[in-house]
Write a protein that holds these residues in place. Structure first.
Motif, PDB file in Angstrom:
ATOM      1  N   UNK A  71       0.762  -1.194  -0.115  1.00  7.46           N
ATOM      2  CA  UNK A  71       0.116  -0.175  -0.029  1.00  7.46           C
ATOM      3  C   UNK A  71       0.893   1.204   0.052  1.00  7.46           C
ATOM      4  N   UNK A  72       1.777   1.284   0.908  1.00  5.16           N
ATOM      5  CA  UNK A  72       2.795   2.509   0.840  1.00  5.16           C
ATOM      6  C   UNK A  72       3.566   2.693  -0.460  1.00  5.16           C
ATOM      7  N   UNK A  73       3.664   1.589  -1.299  1.00  4.74           N
ATOM      8  CA  UNK A  73       4.311   2.002  -2.592  1.00  4.74           C
ATOM      9  C   UNK A  73       3.630   2.562  -3.426  1.00  4.74           C
ATOM     10  N   UNK A  74       2.220   2.668  -3.558  1.00  3.53           N
ATOM     11  CA  UNK A  74       1.528   3.326  -4.313  1.00  3.53           C
ATOM     12  C   UNK A  74       1.738   4.740  -4.550  1.00  3.53           C
ATOM     13  N   UNK A  75       2.114   5.171  -5.981  1.00  4.88           N
ATOM     14  CA  UNK A  75       2.374   6.376  -6.185  1.00  4.88           C
ATOM     15  C   UNK A  75       1.813   6.713  -7.572  1.00  4.88           C
ATOM     16  N   UNK A  76       1.954   7.909  -8.394  1.00  9.27           N
ATOM     17  CA  UNK A  76       1.546   8.480  -9.344  1.00  9.27           C
ATOM     18  C   UNK A  76       2.239   7.384 -10.515  1.00  9.27           C
ATOM     19  N   UNK A  77       3.507   7.048 -10.606  1.00 12.92           N
ATOM     20  CA  UNK A  77       4.303   6.404 -11.627  1.00 12.92           C
ATOM     21  C   UNK A  77       3.756   5.040 -11.470  1.00 12.92           C
ATOM     22  N   UNK A  78       3.438   4.373 -10.311  1.00 13.86           N
ATOM     23  CA  UNK A  78       3.076   3.067 -10.341  1.00 13.86           C
ATOM     24  C   UNK A  78       1.476   2.949 -10.858  1.00 13.86           C
ATOM     25  N   UNK A  79       0.746   4.013 -10.218  1.00 10.81           N
ATOM     26  CA  UNK A  79      -0.631   4.070 -11.107  1.00 10.81           C
ATOM     27  C   UNK A  79      -0.525   3.965 -12.266  1.00 10.81           C
ATOM     28  N   UNK A  80       0.324   5.019 -12.871  1.00 10.00           N
ATOM     29  CA  UNK A  80       0.276   5.150 -14.478  1.00 10.00           C
ATOM     30  C   UNK A  80       0.721   3.720 -15.089  1.00 10.00           C
ATOM     31  N   UNK A  81       1.748   2.880 -14.683  1.00  9.41           N
ATOM     32  CA  UNK A  81       1.999   1.747 -15.089  1.00  9.41           C
ATOM     33  C   UNK A  81       0.835   0.669 -15.034  1.00  9.41           C
ATOM     34  N   UNK A  82      -0.061   0.750 -14.037  1.00  9.35           N
ATOM     35  CA  UNK A  82      -0.956  -0.065 -13.954  1.00  9.35           C
ATOM     36  C   UNK A  82      -2.029   0.159 -14.884  1.00  9.35           C
ATOM     37  N   UNK A  83      -2.403   1.435 -14.983  1.00  7.71           N
ATOM     38  CA  UNK A  83      -3.316   2.017 -15.807  1.00  7.71           C
ATOM     39  C   UNK A  83      -2.976   1.700 -17.232  1.00  7.71           C
ATOM     40  N   UNK A  84      -1.607   1.673 -17.804  1.00  4.49           N
ATOM     41  CA  UNK A  84      -1.207   1.201 -19.095  1.00  4.49           C
ATOM     42  C   UNK A  84      -1.627  -0.026 -19.243  1.00  4.49           C
ATOM     43  N   UNK A  85      -1.066  -0.977 -18.291  1.00  3.08           N
ATOM     44  CA  UNK A  85      -1.383  -2.365 -18.350  1.00  3.08           C
ATOM     45  C   UNK A  85      -2.903  -2.787 -18.735  1.00  3.08           C
ATOM     46  N   UNK A  86      -3.758  -2.150 -17.796  1.00  7.48           N
ATOM     47  CA  UNK A  86      -5.095  -2.169 -17.845  1.00  7.48           C
ATOM     48  C   UNK A  86      -5.560  -1.499 -19.256  1.00  7.48           C
ATOM     49  N   UNK A  87      -5.219  -0.675 -19.579  1.00  8.18           N
ATOM     50  CA  UNK A  87      -5.858  -0.018 -20.989  1.00  8.18           C
ATOM     51  C   UNK A  87      -5.263  -0.771 -21.873  1.00  8.18           C
ATOM     52  N   UNK A  88      -4.293  -1.699 -22.064  1.00  7.92           N
ATOM     53  CA  UNK A  88      -3.728  -2.209 -23.180  1.00  7.92           C
ATOM     54  C   UNK A  88      -4.237  -3.891 -22.926  1.00  7.92           C
ATOM     55  N   UNK A  89      -5.056  -4.055 -22.367  1.00  8.65           N
ATOM     56  CA  UNK A  89      -5.278  -5.496 -21.637  1.00  8.65           C
ATOM     57  C   UNK A  89      -5.608  -6.203 -22.908  1.00  8.65           C
ATOM     58  N   UNK A  91      -5.191  -5.931 -26.244  1.00  4.56           N
ATOM     59  CA  UNK A  91      -4.360  -5.873 -27.226  1.00  4.56           C
ATOM     60  C   UNK A  91      -3.496  -7.025 -27.286  1.00  4.56           C
ATOM     61  N   UNK A  92      -2.895  -7.681 -28.330  1.00  2.87           N
ATOM     62  CA  UNK A  92      -2.004  -8.647 -28.519  1.00  2.87           C
ATOM     63  C   UNK A  92      -0.662  -8.371 -28.245  1.00  2.87           C
ATOM     64  N   UNK A  93      -0.172  -8.965 -27.097  1.00  2.49           N
ATOM     65  CA  UNK A  93       1.186  -8.702 -26.597  1.00  2.49           C
ATOM     66  C   UNK A  93       2.212  -9.711 -27.103  1.00  2.49           C
ATOM     67  N   UNK A  94       3.307  -9.444 -27.153  1.00  6.85           N
ATOM     68  CA  UNK A  94       4.514 -10.309 -27.605  1.00  6.85           C
ATOM     69  C   UNK A  94       5.406 -10.659 -26.434  1.00  6.85           C
ATOM     70  N   UNK A  95       5.267  -9.601 -25.396  1.00  2.00           N
ATOM     71  CA  UNK A  95       5.804  -9.974 -24.149  1.00  2.00           C
ATOM     72  C   UNK A  95       4.733  -8.997 -23.125  1.00  2.00           C
ATOM     73  N   UNK A  96       5.012  -9.885 -21.978  1.00  2.45           N
ATOM     74  CA  UNK A  96       4.123  -9.333 -20.679  1.00  2.45           C
ATOM     75  C   UNK A  96       4.879  -8.548 -19.834  1.00  2.45           C
ATOM     76  N   UNK A  97       4.450  -7.646 -19.253  1.00  2.00           N
ATOM     77  CA  UNK A  97       5.076  -7.006 -18.225  1.00  2.00           C
ATOM     78  C   UNK A  97       4.908  -7.502 -16.852  1.00  2.00           C
ATOM     79  N   UNK A  98       5.593  -6.935 -16.055  1.00  2.00           N
ATOM     80  CA  UNK A  98       5.362  -7.249 -14.486  1.00  2.00           C
ATOM     81  C   UNK A  98       3.989  -6.850 -14.299  1.00  2.00           C
ATOM     82  N   UNK A  99       3.566  -5.640 -14.473  1.00  2.00           N
ATOM     83  CA  UNK A  99       2.119  -4.856 -14.369  1.00  2.00           C
ATOM     84  C   UNK A  99       1.080  -5.692 -14.977  1.00  2.00           C
ATOM     85  N   UNK A 100       1.342  -6.352 -16.296  1.00  2.00           N
ATOM     86  CA  UNK A 100       0.460  -7.314 -16.829  1.00  2.00           C
ATOM     87  C   UNK A 100      -0.002  -8.463 -16.013  1.00  2.00           C
ATOM     88  N   UNK A 101       0.976  -9.209 -15.146  1.00  2.00           N
ATOM     89  CA  UNK A 101       0.960 -10.318 -14.350  1.00  2.00           C
ATOM     90  C   UNK A 101      -0.012  -9.541 -13.136  1.00  2.00           C
TER      91      UNK A 101
END
Length: 137
Positions: A71-89, A91-101
């Motif tokens: 919980x204490x690690x949540x900041x704007x950068x982490x939120x942006x990475x999560x939103x990016x993974x969710x927004x592209x869910x 799409x066909x991806x050749x590599x998955x990121x940690x956020x995708x998992x």
């Protein structure tokens, strides 16, 4: 005699106007920001925000246990990475990121459990994080 009737009619008209205004005012909803049972409840976007917040802190972020995010690690950068993974869910991806998992734990993700009859938690969390941190717009 006519003066009394006219005054009575004015008083009656004023009372009816006040009663009508009070009835209209009673139908309005004054939001407090909290979730509660009301005649009208909260709007669709308020509901989605709260559902996203609940799913996020219930499945992804906590202080211990089996959560991939602290919980204490949540900041704007982490939120942006999560939103990016969710927004592209979708799409066909050749590599998955940690956020995708991480986001795959949310319904209807491939690593989600007990999704029968549940909302699209991925969409709700995306909305919550986007609104909360102003990212992914």
């Amino acid at each position: 005699m006519f003066g009394r009737r006219f005054a009575h009619a004015q008083t009656l008209a004023l009372c009816l106007t006040i009663a009508a205004a009070a009835a209209l005012h009673a139908e309005q909803v004054h939001a407090s920001g909290s979730v509660g049972a009301g005649s009208s409840g909260i709007n669709l976007y308020g509901t989605m925000y709260n559902q996203g917040k609940t799913a996020f802190f219930g499945k992804l972020a906590c202080d211990g246990g089996d959560c991939p995010i602290r919980k204490n690690a949540l900041d704007r950068t982490l939120a942006a990475n999560l939103v990016g993974s969710l927004a592209s869910r979708a799409e066909v991806k050749f590599e998955t990121t940690e956020m995708d998992a991480v986001v795959s734990r949310l319904c209807p993700g491939e690593n989600a459990v007990n999704c029968d009859g549940k909302i699209d938690e991925q969409q709700a969390v995306q909305y919550y994080l986007s609104r909360r941190f102003g990212v992914g717009k």
